[in-house]
Structure formats: C-alpha cells, structure tokens
Design a protein around this motif. Structure first.
Motif, PDB file in Angstrom:
ATOM      1  N   HIS A   2       0.836  -1.211   0.000  1.00 51.79           N
ATOM      2  CA  HIS A   2       0.000   0.000   0.000  1.00 51.79           C
ATOM      3  C   HIS A   2       0.871   1.261   0.000  1.00 51.79           C
ATOM      4  N   PHE A   3       1.959   1.218   0.768  1.00 52.85           N
ATOM      5  CA  PHE A   3       2.912   2.349   0.728  1.00 52.85           C
ATOM      6  C   PHE A   3       3.488   2.491  -0.682  1.00 52.85           C
ATOM      7  N   ALA A   4       3.849   1.357  -1.272  1.00 51.47           N
ATOM      8  CA  ALA A   4       4.466   1.388  -2.603  1.00 51.47           C
ATOM      9  C   ALA A   4       3.503   1.998  -3.611  1.00 51.47           C
ATOM     10  N   ARG A   5       2.233   1.604  -3.553  1.00 55.07           N
ATOM     11  CA  ARG A   5       1.255   2.154  -4.507  1.00 55.07           C
ATOM     12  C   ARG A   5       1.146   3.662  -4.316  1.00 55.07           C
ATOM     13  N   HIS A   6       1.127   4.099  -3.064  1.00 56.52           N
ATOM     14  CA  HIS A   6       1.018   5.537  -2.799  1.00 56.52           C
ATOM     15  C   HIS A   6       2.251   6.278  -3.328  1.00 56.52           C
ATOM     16  N   LEU A   7       3.435   5.754  -3.077  1.00 57.54           N
ATOM     17  CA  LEU A   7       4.665   6.428  -3.511  1.00 57.54           C
ATOM     18  C   LEU A   7       4.757   6.494  -5.032  1.00 57.54           C
ATOM     19  N   VAL A   8       4.265   5.459  -5.707  1.00 61.54           N
ATOM     20  CA  VAL A   8       4.222   5.509  -7.175  1.00 61.54           C
ATOM     21  C   VAL A   8       3.209   6.571  -7.602  1.00 61.54           C
ATOM     22  N   SER A  14       8.001   2.567 -10.704  1.00 60.32           N
ATOM     23  CA  SER A  14       7.357   1.248 -10.678  1.00 60.32           C
ATOM     24  C   SER A  14       7.376   0.700  -9.260  1.00 60.32           C
ATOM     25  N   MET A  15       6.578  -0.316  -9.051  1.00 61.75           N
ATOM     26  CA  MET A  15       6.521  -0.951  -7.730  1.00 61.75           C
ATOM     27  C   MET A  15       7.898  -1.492  -7.349  1.00 61.75           C
ATOM     28  N   ASN A  16       8.557  -2.103  -8.327  1.00 59.91           N
ATOM     29  CA  ASN A  16       9.862  -2.682  -8.039  1.00 59.91           C
ATOM     30  C   ASN A  16      10.856  -1.599  -7.603  1.00 59.91           C
ATOM     31  N   ASN A  17      10.824  -0.461  -8.328  1.00 58.51           N
ATOM     32  CA  ASN A  17      11.745   0.632  -7.988  1.00 58.51           C
ATOM     33  C   ASN A  17      11.453   1.239  -6.631  1.00 58.51           C
ATOM     34  N   VAL A  18      10.192   1.323  -6.292  1.00 60.84           N
ATOM     35  CA  VAL A  18       9.843   1.929  -5.016  1.00 60.84           C
ATOM     36  C   VAL A  18      10.326   1.036  -3.862  1.00 60.84           C
ATOM     37  N   PHE A  19      10.282  -0.269  -4.055  1.00 54.13           N
ATOM     38  CA  PHE A  19      10.816  -1.165  -3.022  1.00 54.13           C
ATOM     39  C   PHE A  19      12.326  -0.993  -2.920  1.00 54.13           C
ATOM     40  N   LYS A  20      12.965  -0.945  -4.096  1.00 58.06           N
ATOM     41  CA  LYS A  20      14.426  -0.809  -4.134  1.00 58.06           C
ATOM     42  C   LYS A  20      14.889   0.476  -3.461  1.00 58.06           C
ATOM     43  N   LYS A  21      14.132   1.557  -3.689  1.00 56.54           N
ATOM     44  CA  LYS A  21      14.551   2.876  -3.249  1.00 56.54           C
ATOM     45  C   LYS A  21      14.159   3.162  -1.797  1.00 56.54           C
ATOM     46  N   TYR A  22      12.958   2.734  -1.396  1.00 61.19           N
ATOM     47  CA  TYR A  22      12.430   3.158  -0.100  1.00 61.19           C
ATOM     48  C   TYR A  22      12.063   2.034   0.873  1.00 61.19           C
ATOM     49  N   LEU A  23      11.601   0.904   0.349  1.00 60.79           N
ATOM     50  CA  LEU A  23      10.882  -0.018   1.244  1.00 60.79           C
ATOM     51  C   LEU A  23      11.587  -1.335   1.551  1.00 60.79           C
ATOM     52  N   ARG A  31      14.580  -3.920   2.834  1.00 61.95           N
ATOM     53  CA  ARG A  31      15.378  -3.942   4.060  1.00 61.95           C
ATOM     54  C   ARG A  31      16.571  -2.991   3.955  1.00 61.95           C
ATOM     55  N   GLY A  32      16.723  -2.141   4.946  1.00 59.79           N
ATOM     56  CA  GLY A  32      17.856  -1.219   4.958  1.00 59.79           C
ATOM     57  C   GLY A  32      17.578   0.121   4.291  1.00 59.79           C
ATOM     58  N   LYS A  33      16.429   0.266   3.610  1.00 57.32           N
ATOM     59  CA  LYS A  33      16.122   1.530   2.930  1.00 57.32           C
ATOM     60  C   LYS A  33      15.373   2.474   3.872  1.00 57.32           C
ATOM     61  N   ALA A  34      15.215   3.732   3.370  1.00 58.48           N
ATOM     62  CA  ALA A  34      14.695   4.824   4.224  1.00 58.48           C
ATOM     63  C   ALA A  34      13.405   4.484   4.968  1.00 58.48           C
ATOM     64  N   GLY A  35      12.469   3.875   4.271  1.00 54.50           N
ATOM     65  CA  GLY A  35      11.155   3.657   4.884  1.00 54.50           C
ATOM     66  C   GLY A  35      11.031   2.304   5.570  1.00 54.50           C
ATOM     67  N   TYR A  36      12.116   1.542   5.591  1.00 56.44           N
ATOM     68  CA  TYR A  36      12.029   0.182   6.159  1.00 56.44           C
ATOM     69  C   TYR A  36      12.118   0.220   7.674  1.00 56.44           C
ATOM     70  N   VAL A  37      11.182  -0.440   8.305  1.00 60.54           N
ATOM     71  CA  VAL A  37      11.215  -0.545   9.760  1.00 60.54           C
ATOM     72  C   VAL A  37      11.533  -2.002  10.097  1.00 60.54           C
ATOM     73  N   PRO A  38      12.645  -2.231  10.815  1.00 61.18           N
ATOM     74  CA  PRO A  38      13.011  -3.614  11.138  1.00 61.18           C
ATOM     75  C   PRO A  38      11.815  -4.323  11.757  1.00 61.18           C
ATOM     76  N   ASN A  39      11.638  -5.537  11.319  1.00 56.92           N
ATOM     77  CA  ASN A  39      10.392  -6.230  11.654  1.00 56.92           C
ATOM     78  C   ASN A  39      10.340  -6.705  13.089  1.00 56.92           C
ATOM     79  N   ASN A  40       9.156  -6.870  13.534  1.00 61.40           N
ATOM     80  CA  ASN A  40       8.936  -7.281  14.910  1.00 61.40           C
ATOM     81  C   ASN A  40       7.828  -8.326  14.939  1.00 61.40           C
ATOM     82  N   TRP A  41       7.875  -9.247  13.973  1.00 57.51           N
ATOM     83  CA  TRP A  41       6.815 -10.250  13.888  1.00 57.51           C
ATOM     84  C   TRP A  41       7.065 -11.372  14.904  1.00 57.51           C
ATOM     85  N   VAL A  42       6.131 -12.294  14.953  1.00 60.12           N
ATOM     86  CA  VAL A  42       6.323 -13.490  15.790  1.00 60.12           C
ATOM     87  C   VAL A  42       7.409 -14.374  15.167  1.00 60.12           C
ATOM     88  N   ASP A  43       7.911 -15.348  15.930  1.00 58.61           N
ATOM     89  CA  ASP A  43       8.948 -16.203  15.344  1.00 58.61           C
ATOM     90  C   ASP A  43       8.319 -17.392  14.601  1.00 58.61           C
TER      91      ASP A  43
END
Ligand code: AMP
Ligand code: MN
Ligand code: MN
Ligand code: MN
Length: 305
Positions: free
Chosen positions: A136-142, A149-158, A160-172
């Motif tokens: 949903h973030f990717a669609r908005h940023l595009v 493109s969706m692929n570029n938005v992931f590469k640039k922002y979303l 792992r390690g990019k500006a908008g990436y938040v280290p995950n905190n999911w269950v194991d």
C-alpha cells in the motif's frame, strides 16, 4: 486438475475482491484454490459465500499467510486448512494487524525525512480497511511520483535497509507454526527462494522450519525453474517436508496468473496427499500427485523478469 494454494485478495495487498478472485480462478480452470491473505482471514467467508451462491466449480481452501521474524529476515508461513472461525486464531491475527499499524505509523514518520509528506492518511485510505502492507505504501509512492514502478519503489524506499524500512517485529517461526496447528491447519514455508538466502542459509531455514513443526514448503512458484524446484524438493526430502504449490497471485501481470507455472514432477509428495478433494459434482478425485498435467509443463520454463 489444477491447484493453486497461495493467493491474495484486497483484504490484504491483492487487487481483486474475494468474489472477483474466485471468478478468475474458475476462468483459469482452477479446481482448488487457497486464499492466503497477509495475517488476515477476512476474505474467506466472502469467497465461500460467493462460490456457494453462484455454484462455482471451485473448492476453496481456507488459508492465511503469517509474517514471521527469523534472524534479520522476514519469512512468510502459509497456513492451509485452518479453521477461519477459531477465536484464538482471530485474536492472534489481530495482534499481527496491530503490529502492522504500528509499523506503518513508523514507516510514514521515517519517510517524512525523505521528502515524503505525512502519508499515513493516504495509505490508510488506499488500504480501505485491508491488512496494512508495504504494498500500500508502494502504490502511494508511485501515485505521488516518487518512483516509476513498484519494483523501484521497493528498491529505493521499502526494502530492508532503505529509508522507509522498519526492522520487523513479527512473531517467530515456531509461534506461527503453532498458531496454524492450533487452528487445525498445516504450515507451509512460502516462496523459499524469495528471501535472497544463499544455499547455507536456505538449508538452515528449511531445517529450522521443520524442527519448529513445519509441514511443507512451496516447491512450485511461478518463475522458479525446474532445477530450482528440484533443489527445494531435495531439501524437503532431507527435512521430511511435503511439497506445496502457489502462484502468490496479487493482480494480473505479464508474469503472474492464478495457477500458472505450478507444474511439479510426479515423484514429489504433495501437501494435499490426504485431503479430500472434490470435483464440481462432488465426486472425490483423491490425491493424484500428477496434478498439474502436461499442459502446465510448458509454463514451468523460466519467465522473463
Ligand atoms: P509486508 O507484508 O507489509 O512487509 O509487505 C510485503 C509485500 O510486499 C509482499 O507480500 C509483496 O506483495 C510486496 N513486495 C515485496 N517486495 C516487492 C517488490 N520488489 N515489488 C513489488 N512488491 C513487492
Ligand atoms: Mn503481498
Ligand atoms: Mn509472501
Ligand atoms: Mn503471498
């Protein structure tokens, strides 16, 4: 018989409604379809109701795709044949949705530092009540012209390690497997080649998933070559896992379609081995592992990126 055990609706980050997804599955001549939205089962009852009211020739498998944290990776575990009404499962998935909302809030905050004005309201509007995902973030940023493109938005922002990436905190891993088993389902390691793991890490993942009680891994995903399928099946055999198949369909594209590219050779042991599968008329068709016929064989060739 055609079977696809991994797909998304707009209840998470797919494009189609549950009704349109099952209609599309029928149009693609699929007999058995699992809907596996991210951390939600909201689409299942709607899809089942539509299949019943329209008397569609399709068997729906109740599923879900749970996000987990494993080392620094986000690993997806698909649950199949779960009870979608299990109150404990629903409460557990709700806790994942809460994590998604908290993560989205933090993602929006981080993105403001990169000339993306406060985007949470727009992303929430795009999601329209669905599980909030990076898609949903990717669609908005595009939409606002931040990437082409969706692929570029992931590469640039979303990613792992990019500006908008938040280290995950999911269950194991083990927790997700337990949740699925508690809800009566089987646990499948989703798209094992999508995590960019080298051979050593992939083997470690499959081993630890099996030790956690996992039941199968997706041997056939579109864009996986026959050699890659064999390699995953080899690891499955090593750790006594069965094989599953899934397109991970989100929307029609040149590279992805429901049920496409899911051919497996007939020596594998499918996760549906002991399931009661039925044709339209209700006739049992059993569990022939040679499920995807030769028509699909041509589609198992690698597809262009
Ligand atoms: P989330 O569960 O919120 O972390 O979102 C992950 C979802 O983002 C995946 O299920 C994919 O649908 C999508 N995704 C991940 N990487 C890409 C990519 N490179 N291009 C397009 N979609 C992606
Ligand atoms: Mn997705
Ligand atoms: Mn996934
Ligand atoms: Mn998926």
């Amino acid at each position: 018989m055609k079977i696809d055990l991994h797909s998304h609706t707009f209840c998470s980050d797919g494009i189609l409604s549950p009704q349109d997804l099952v209609e599309r599955a029928v149009a693609q001549k699929i007999n058995v379809l699992a809907i596996t939205d991210h951390d939600t089962v909201a689409g299942l009852a709607i899809a089942a109701e539509h299949i019943a009211s329209q008397q569609l020739p399709l068997q729906l498998i109740d599923g879900v795709e749970i996000s987990t944290s494993w080392y620094e990776f986000e690993i997806h575990i698909v649950g199949l044949q779960i009870n979608p009404n299990d109150p404990e499962l629903l409460a557990r998935l709700e806790s994942q949705q809460q994590r998604r909302l908290e993560r989205a809030t933090e993602m929006a905050r981080r993105l403001t530092k990169f000339q993306v004005p406060d985007c949470l309201p727009a992303v929430l509007e795009l999601a329209n009540g669905a599980a909030l995902t990076r898609t949903h973030f990717a669609r908005h940023l595009v939409n606002i012209g931040k990437a082409s493109s969706m692929n570029n938005v992931f590469k640039k922002y979303l990613a792992r390690g990019k500006a908008g990436y938040v280290p995950n905190n999911w269950v194991d891993l083990a927790t997700a497997v337990q949740w699925i088993h508690d809800a009566g389902g089987v646990a499948v390691l989703a798209h094992p080649l999508k995590y960019n793991l080298n051979g050593k890490w992939l083997t470690k993942l499959m081993r630890e998933f099996a030790l956690a009680g996992g039941d199968a891994a997706e041997v056939a995903s579109p864009q996986q070559t026959p050699v890659q399928k064999r390699e995953i099946w080899r690891l499955c055999q090593l750790f006594e896992l069965k094989a599953s198949v899934g397109s991970d369909f989100h929307q029609p594209t040149q590279w992805n379609e429901l049920g496409r590219g899911l051919y497996m050779t007939d020596d594998i042991i499918p996760i549906w081995q002991n399931w009661q599968l039925h044709t339209v008329a209700g006739t049992e068709i059993g569990s022939d592992p040679k499920i995807n016929t030769t028509e699909a064989a041509a589609e198992s060739l690698p597809l262009p990126q």
